[in-house]
Design a protein around this motif. Structure first.
Motif, PDB file in Angstrom:
ATOM      1  N   VAL A  72     116.028-100.265 -57.653  1.00 36.03           N
ATOM      2  CA  VAL A  72     115.989 -98.542 -56.874  1.00 36.03           C
ATOM      3  C   VAL A  72     116.875 -98.722 -56.106  1.00 36.03           C
ATOM      4  CG1 VAL A  72     114.117 -97.918 -57.835  1.00 36.03           C
ATOM      5  CG2 VAL A  72     113.759 -98.207 -55.506  1.00 36.03           C
ATOM      6  N   GLY A  73     118.252 -97.765 -56.274  1.00 36.67           N
ATOM      7  CA  GLY A  73     118.749 -97.503 -55.090  1.00 36.67           C
ATOM      8  C   GLY A  73     120.034 -98.035 -54.441  1.00 36.67           C
ATOM      9  N   TRP A  74     120.218 -99.452 -55.133  1.00 37.65           N
ATOM     10  CA  TRP A  74     121.521 -99.490 -55.669  1.00 37.65           C
ATOM     11  C   TRP A  74     122.384 -99.037 -55.929  1.00 37.65           C
ATOM     12  CZ3 TRP A  74     117.360-102.678 -54.818  1.00 37.65           C
ATOM     13  CH2 TRP A  74     116.978-103.792 -54.358  1.00 37.65           C
ATOM     14  N   ASP A 117     123.144 -96.305 -55.220  1.00 37.58           N
ATOM     15  CA  ASP A 117     123.327 -94.878 -54.030  1.00 37.58           C
ATOM     16  C   ASP A 117     123.621 -96.244 -52.897  1.00 37.58           C
ATOM     17  OD1 ASP A 117     123.669 -92.194 -52.527  1.00 37.58           O
ATOM     18  OD2 ASP A 117     121.186 -92.479 -52.336  1.00 37.58           O
ATOM     19  N   LEU A 118     124.898 -96.343 -52.301  1.00 31.03           N
ATOM     20  CA  LEU A 118     124.645 -97.522 -51.314  1.00 31.03           C
ATOM     21  C   LEU A 118     125.631 -96.483 -50.818  1.00 31.03           C
ATOM     22  CD1 LEU A 118     124.277-101.565 -52.103  1.00 31.03           C
ATOM     23  CD2 LEU A 118     122.213 -99.494 -50.762  1.00 31.03           C
ATOM     24  N   ARG A 126     122.158-100.776 -47.282  1.00 28.45           N
ATOM     25  CA  ARG A 126     121.671-101.265 -46.407  1.00 28.45           C
ATOM     26  C   ARG A 126     121.179-101.890 -45.610  1.00 28.45           C
ATOM     27  NH1 ARG A 126     120.351 -94.908 -47.321  1.00 28.45           N
ATOM     28  NH2 ARG A 126     121.217 -93.654 -48.912  1.00 28.45           N
ATOM     29  N   LEU A 181     116.765 -98.131 -45.520  1.00 26.58           N
ATOM     30  CA  LEU A 181     116.697 -97.969 -47.003  1.00 26.58           C
ATOM     31  C   LEU A 181     115.794 -96.933 -47.827  1.00 26.58           C
ATOM     32  CD1 LEU A 181     117.114-101.427 -45.768  1.00 26.58           C
ATOM     33  CD2 LEU A 181     115.191-102.059 -47.943  1.00 26.58           C
ATOM     34  N   SER A 182     115.953 -97.071 -48.865  1.00 24.12           N
ATOM     35  CA  SER A 182     115.474 -95.239 -49.058  1.00 24.12           C
ATOM     36  C   SER A 182     113.783 -95.454 -49.241  1.00 24.12           C
ATOM     37  CB  SER A 182     116.043 -95.145 -50.314  1.00 24.12           C
ATOM     38  OG  SER A 182     115.658 -96.066 -51.749  1.00 24.12           O
ATOM     39  N   ASP A 183     113.359 -93.865 -49.257  1.00 25.55           N
ATOM     40  CA  ASP A 183     112.239 -94.710 -49.528  1.00 25.55           C
ATOM     41  C   ASP A 183     110.792 -94.914 -50.679  1.00 25.55           C
ATOM     42  OD1 ASP A 183     110.803 -93.478 -46.809  1.00 25.55           O
ATOM     43  OD2 ASP A 183     110.997 -91.435 -46.941  1.00 25.55           O
ATOM     44  N   ALA A 184     112.230 -94.259 -51.566  1.00 20.88           N
ATOM     45  CA  ALA A 184     112.168 -95.083 -53.132  1.00 20.88           C
ATOM     46  C   ALA A 184     111.431 -96.548 -52.803  1.00 20.88           C
ATOM     47  CB  ALA A 184     113.189 -94.883 -54.057  1.00 20.88           C
ATOM     48  N   LEU A 185     112.541 -97.273 -52.357  1.00 21.16           N
ATOM     49  CA  LEU A 185     111.808 -98.342 -52.126  1.00 21.16           C
ATOM     50  C   LEU A 185     110.909 -98.939 -51.692  1.00 21.16           C
ATOM     51  CD1 LEU A 185     112.715-101.424 -53.361  1.00 21.16           C
ATOM     52  CD2 LEU A 185     114.832-101.324 -51.268  1.00 21.16           C
ATOM     53  N   GLN A 237     119.799-104.211 -48.601  1.00 23.88           N
ATOM     54  CA  GLN A 237     119.900-104.186 -49.877  1.00 23.88           C
ATOM     55  C   GLN A 237     121.907-104.103 -49.932  1.00 23.88           C
ATOM     56  OE1 GLN A 237     119.065-100.265 -50.495  1.00 23.88           O
ATOM     57  NE2 GLN A 237     118.644-100.609 -52.463  1.00 23.88           N
TER      58      GLN A 237
END
Length: 247
Positions: free
Chosen positions: A48-50, A52-53, A69, A108-112, A144
């Protein structure tokens, strides 16, 4: 046609011995699941999150091909805590291109990192490292990366073959899309021995003793005329004593 060199995966169960004896180990996704105790779907849940870097604003070669990130953690046994957000710093001894400056990235995002899978991954790799050298706590920097080819070429390691200035480095390939290249090269830091291979399977892992080997990844290029393609990685560095720049 793109030429690749299949990775000579370390036999499952021999990862610690390979890391101790050869300075690095190559883990297939199944071996990663075995070492970490994480099921394949749990590992896939970390992808997740790649998309949105933010762009990396510190590239001294003027490139616009890297997105990134960065967050820091302290791992002591099974206990994992996030450290206060801080800049990434390396000395010029280890990074002649980007060393000597504080590079502040978005975390890094909370989702990760907020779920239970993330600390289990960090703790499991910390235990593997502790079986080779030191017992912790480990000061872990998590990066990331997305390297893309919209400009025609992307450089995963613009600094060239290098060490990171830590004890151990874990490089997960999270995904590859529409590219060729990205060959990984690992060299004995004290001799001529070297190995080359291309990691392509999602959640395959190169785990290295950073005190014994140097490493690099070759540039990537797009497979299709539209230039669209990317390589996503998760890099975790484990260092005893303190984060770089604190000791």
């Amino acid at each position: 046609m793109a030429i690749t060199f299949p990775p000579p995966y370390t036999p499952e169960g021999a990862e610690r011995d390979a890391l101790r004896d050869e300075g690095y180990a190559l883990l297939s996704p199944a071996a990663v699941a075995g070492v970490t105790g994480l099921a394949p779907d749990e590992l896939a849940g970390l992808t997740v999150g790649w998309d949105d870097l933010p762009p990396d604003a510190y590239l001294r070669d003027g490139g616009r091909y890297r997105y990134r990130r960065h967050s820091c953690f302290v791992v002591e046994g099974e206990a994992v805590r996030m450290a206060p957000h801080r800049a990434h710093w390396q000395s010029l001894d280890y990074n002649a291109l980007h060393g000597g400056m504080a590079r502040m990235y978005q975390p890094l995002s909370d989702a990760l990192v907020a779920g239970p899978t993330w600390p289990r991954l960090l703790a499991a790799l910390g235990g593997l490292c502790s079986g080779v050298r030191h017992t912790g706590p480990w000061y872990v920097e998590a990066h990331q990366f997305r390297i893309d080819t919209s400009g025609g070429i992307g450089r995963p390691t613009p600094e060239g073959a290098h060490r990171d200035g830590v004890d151990f480095v874990a490089v997960f390939v999270v995904g590859r899309e529409g590219i060729k290249g990205g060959e990984t090269r690992v060299f004995d830091a004290a001799g001529p021995d070297g190995h080359r291979f291309t990691l392509e399977e999602p959640w395959s892992l190169l785990l290295m003793d950073d005190t014994r080997v140097i490493h690099e990844s070759t540039p990537i290029q797009p497979l299709l005329p539209d230039g669209r393609g990317h390589r996503d990685t998760l890099v975790l560095t484990y260092r005893a004593g303190a984060f770089q720049g604190e000791d």
